[in-house]
Design a protein around this motif. Structure first.
Motif, PDB file in Angstrom:
ATOM      1  N   VAL A   1       1.007  -1.192  -0.134  1.00 49.83           N
ATOM      2  CA  VAL A   1       0.073   0.014   0.081  1.00 49.83           C
ATOM      3  C   VAL A   1       0.921   1.288   0.103  1.00 49.83           C
ATOM      4  N   ALA A   2       2.128   1.193   0.870  1.00 44.89           N
ATOM      5  CA  ALA A   2       2.794   2.431   0.739  1.00 44.89           C
ATOM      6  C   ALA A   2       3.438   2.684  -0.445  1.00 44.89           C
ATOM      7  N   ALA A   3       4.046   1.495  -1.129  1.00 40.80           N
ATOM      8  CA  ALA A   3       4.606   1.560  -2.318  1.00 40.80           C
ATOM      9  C   ALA A   3       3.584   2.059  -3.553  1.00 40.80           C
ATOM     10  N   LEU A   4       2.427   1.439  -3.422  1.00 43.52           N
ATOM     11  CA  LEU A   4       1.319   2.081  -4.266  1.00 43.52           C
ATOM     12  C   LEU A   4       1.299   3.598  -4.422  1.00 43.52           C
ATOM     13  N   GLU A   5       1.204   4.081  -2.908  1.00 38.35           N
ATOM     14  CA  GLU A   5       0.615   5.679  -2.494  1.00 38.35           C
ATOM     15  C   GLU A   5       2.045   6.343  -3.095  1.00 38.35           C
ATOM     16  N   ARG A   6       3.143   5.945  -2.971  1.00 36.04           N
ATOM     17  CA  ARG A   6       4.338   6.533  -3.381  1.00 36.04           C
ATOM     18  C   ARG A   6       4.309   6.601  -5.034  1.00 36.04           C
ATOM     19  N   ARG A   7       3.807   5.617  -5.575  1.00 35.34           N
ATOM     20  CA  ARG A   7       4.063   5.640  -7.126  1.00 35.34           C
ATOM     21  C   ARG A   7       2.651   6.491  -7.378  1.00 35.34           C
ATOM     22  N   GLN A   8       1.638   6.473  -6.967  1.00 32.83           N
ATOM     23  CA  GLN A   8       0.516   7.478  -7.030  1.00 32.83           C
ATOM     24  C   GLN A   8       0.833   8.809  -7.064  1.00 32.83           C
ATOM     25  N   SER A   9       1.645   9.011  -6.017  1.00 29.47           N
ATOM     26  CA  SER A   9       2.153  10.476  -5.753  1.00 29.47           C
ATOM     27  C   SER A   9       3.053  11.037  -6.977  1.00 29.47           C
ATOM     28  N   LEU A  10       4.081  10.142  -7.380  1.00 32.41           N
ATOM     29  CA  LEU A  10       4.861  10.279  -8.469  1.00 32.41           C
ATOM     30  C   LEU A  10       4.008  10.633 -10.014  1.00 32.41           C
ATOM     31  N   MET A  11       2.977   9.727 -10.003  1.00 32.53           N
ATOM     32  CA  MET A  11       2.368   9.759 -11.142  1.00 32.53           C
ATOM     33  C   MET A  11       1.566  11.169 -11.361  1.00 32.53           C
ATOM     34  N   GLN A  12       1.188  11.719 -10.076  1.00 27.93           N
ATOM     35  CA  GLN A  12       0.460  13.006 -10.024  1.00 27.93           C
ATOM     36  C   GLN A  12       1.492  14.288 -10.389  1.00 27.93           C
ATOM     37  N   GLN A  13       2.710  13.728  -9.752  1.00 27.17           N
ATOM     38  CA  GLN A  13       3.871  14.877  -9.876  1.00 27.17           C
ATOM     39  C   GLN A  13       4.243  15.116 -11.471  1.00 27.17           C
ATOM     40  N   VAL A  14       4.248  13.625 -12.116  1.00 30.01           N
ATOM     41  CA  VAL A  14       4.522  13.605 -13.703  1.00 30.01           C
ATOM     42  C   VAL A  14       3.389  14.356 -14.367  1.00 30.01           C
ATOM     43  N   GLN A  15       1.946  13.935 -13.895  1.00 30.36           N
ATOM     44  CA  GLN A  15       0.837  14.819 -14.743  1.00 30.36           C
ATOM     45  C   GLN A  15       1.047  16.358 -14.624  1.00 30.36           C
ATOM     46  N   ASP A  16       1.428  16.716 -13.338  1.00 27.63           N
ATOM     47  CA  ASP A  16       1.291  18.215 -12.980  1.00 27.63           C
ATOM     48  C   ASP A  16       2.669  19.019 -13.793  1.00 27.63           C
ATOM     49  N   ASN A  17       3.790  18.470 -13.834  1.00 26.26           N
ATOM     50  CA  ASN A  17       4.968  18.802 -14.506  1.00 26.26           C
ATOM     51  C   ASN A  17       4.933  18.791 -15.993  1.00 26.26           C
ATOM     52  N   ASN A  18       4.069  17.559 -16.454  1.00 21.13           N
ATOM     53  CA  ASN A  18       3.904  17.559 -17.838  1.00 21.13           C
ATOM     54  C   ASN A  18       2.844  18.842 -18.370  1.00 21.13           C
ATOM     55  N   ARG A  19       1.733  19.033 -17.567  1.00 19.44           N
ATOM     56  CA  ARG A  19       0.787  19.988 -17.802  1.00 19.44           C
ATOM     57  C   ARG A  19       1.593  21.399 -17.993  1.00 19.44           C
ATOM     58  N   LEU A  20       2.349  21.641 -16.878  1.00 15.13           N
ATOM     59  CA  LEU A  20       2.860  23.014 -16.635  1.00 15.13           C
ATOM     60  C   LEU A  20       3.997  23.221 -17.821  1.00 15.13           C
ATOM     61  N   LEU A  21       4.723  22.153 -18.164  1.00 14.86           N
ATOM     62  CA  LEU A  21       5.756  22.190 -19.182  1.00 14.86           C
ATOM     63  C   LEU A  21       5.038  22.468 -20.393  1.00 14.86           C
ATOM     64  N   SER A  22       4.013  21.783 -20.902  1.00  6.33           N
ATOM     65  CA  SER A  22       3.089  21.769 -22.154  1.00  6.33           C
ATOM     66  C   SER A  22       2.658  23.382 -22.333  1.00  6.33           C
ATOM     67  N   GLU A  23       2.118  23.871 -21.103  1.00  7.63           N
ATOM     68  CA  GLU A  23       1.919  25.183 -21.337  1.00  7.63           C
ATOM     69  C   GLU A  23       2.934  26.158 -21.500  1.00  7.63           C
ATOM     70  N   LYS A  24       4.186  26.100 -20.945  1.00  9.96           N
ATOM     71  CA  LYS A  24       5.184  26.907 -21.038  1.00  9.96           C
ATOM     72  C   LYS A  24       5.573  26.619 -22.629  1.00  9.96           C
ATOM     73  N   ILE A  25       5.753  25.742 -23.159  1.00 13.19           N
ATOM     74  CA  ILE A  25       6.207  25.280 -24.814  1.00 13.19           C
ATOM     75  C   ILE A  25       5.136  25.951 -25.302  1.00 13.19           C
ATOM     76  N   ARG A  26       3.642  25.740 -25.208  1.00 17.49           N
ATOM     77  CA  ARG A  26       2.808  26.470 -25.947  1.00 17.49           C
ATOM     78  C   ARG A  26       2.917  28.052 -25.877  1.00 17.49           C
ATOM     79  N   GLY A  27       3.377  28.673 -24.802  1.00 16.53           N
ATOM     80  CA  GLY A  27       3.672  30.079 -24.564  1.00 16.53           C
ATOM     81  C   GLY A  27       4.789  30.387 -25.437  1.00 16.53           C
ATOM     82  N   MET A  28       5.687  29.603 -25.475  1.00 10.66           N
ATOM     83  CA  MET A  28       6.977  29.858 -26.150  1.00 10.66           C
ATOM     84  C   MET A  28       6.727  29.719 -27.769  1.00 10.66           C
TER      85      MET A  28
END
Length: 137
Positions: free
Chosen positions: A74-101
């Motif tokens: 359960v702890a490993a799955l929660e860590r994985r879920q947290s990383l998945m959310q961070q990847v999604q958030d960073n990907n969205r922010l980076l995509s917005e940054k690239i679209r702005g550029m």
């Protein structure tokens, strides 16, 4: 894979997500100076990483209904879920940054084209009268 392989699959998947997060952060740091080829290469690398992690995610999704509520799992799955959310958030922010550029670059190209078109129609006042010296004699 069997249910006994689930903890290892979660660990590998988590490691892949952590590597994706590191790659996104690294690219974000150099994105402002990136050239088109660098962006394409990064997108291909990210695509390759996503394909790798999808293999393990499918295995995990198939085995998870059979899993017991092991606290370590359960702890490993929660860590994985947290990383998945961070990847999604960073990907969205980076995509917005690239679209702005891309928007800024597009605007600059439009302005450059307009300036070149305006200058091609420009004619000086002395056109057709000859040179300054011959015009005075």
């Amino acid at each position: 894979m069997t249910i006994a392989d689930l903890p290892q699959a979660v660990e590998v998947s988590t490691r892949h997500y952590a590597e994706m997060l590191d790659a996104l952060a690294e690219f974000d740091a150099v994105a402002a100076g990136a050239v088109a080829q660098g962006i394409v290469a990064f997108a291909e690398e990210l695509h390759r990483r996503r394909a790798q992690v999808e293999v393990f995610d499918r295995v995990i999704a198939g085995l998870l209904p059979e899993a017991t509520s092991d606290p370590l799992l359960v702890a490993a799955l929660e860590r994985r879920q947290s990383l998945m959310q961070q990847v999604q958030d960073n990907n969205r922010l980076l995509s917005e940054k690239i679209r702005g550029m891309m928007s800024v670059i597009s605007s600059e190209l439009t302005q450059a084209r307009g300036g070149r078109a305006a200058m091609s129609g420009y004619r000086g006042a002395a056109t057709g009268r000859g040179s300054i010296v011959s015009g005075n004699f």
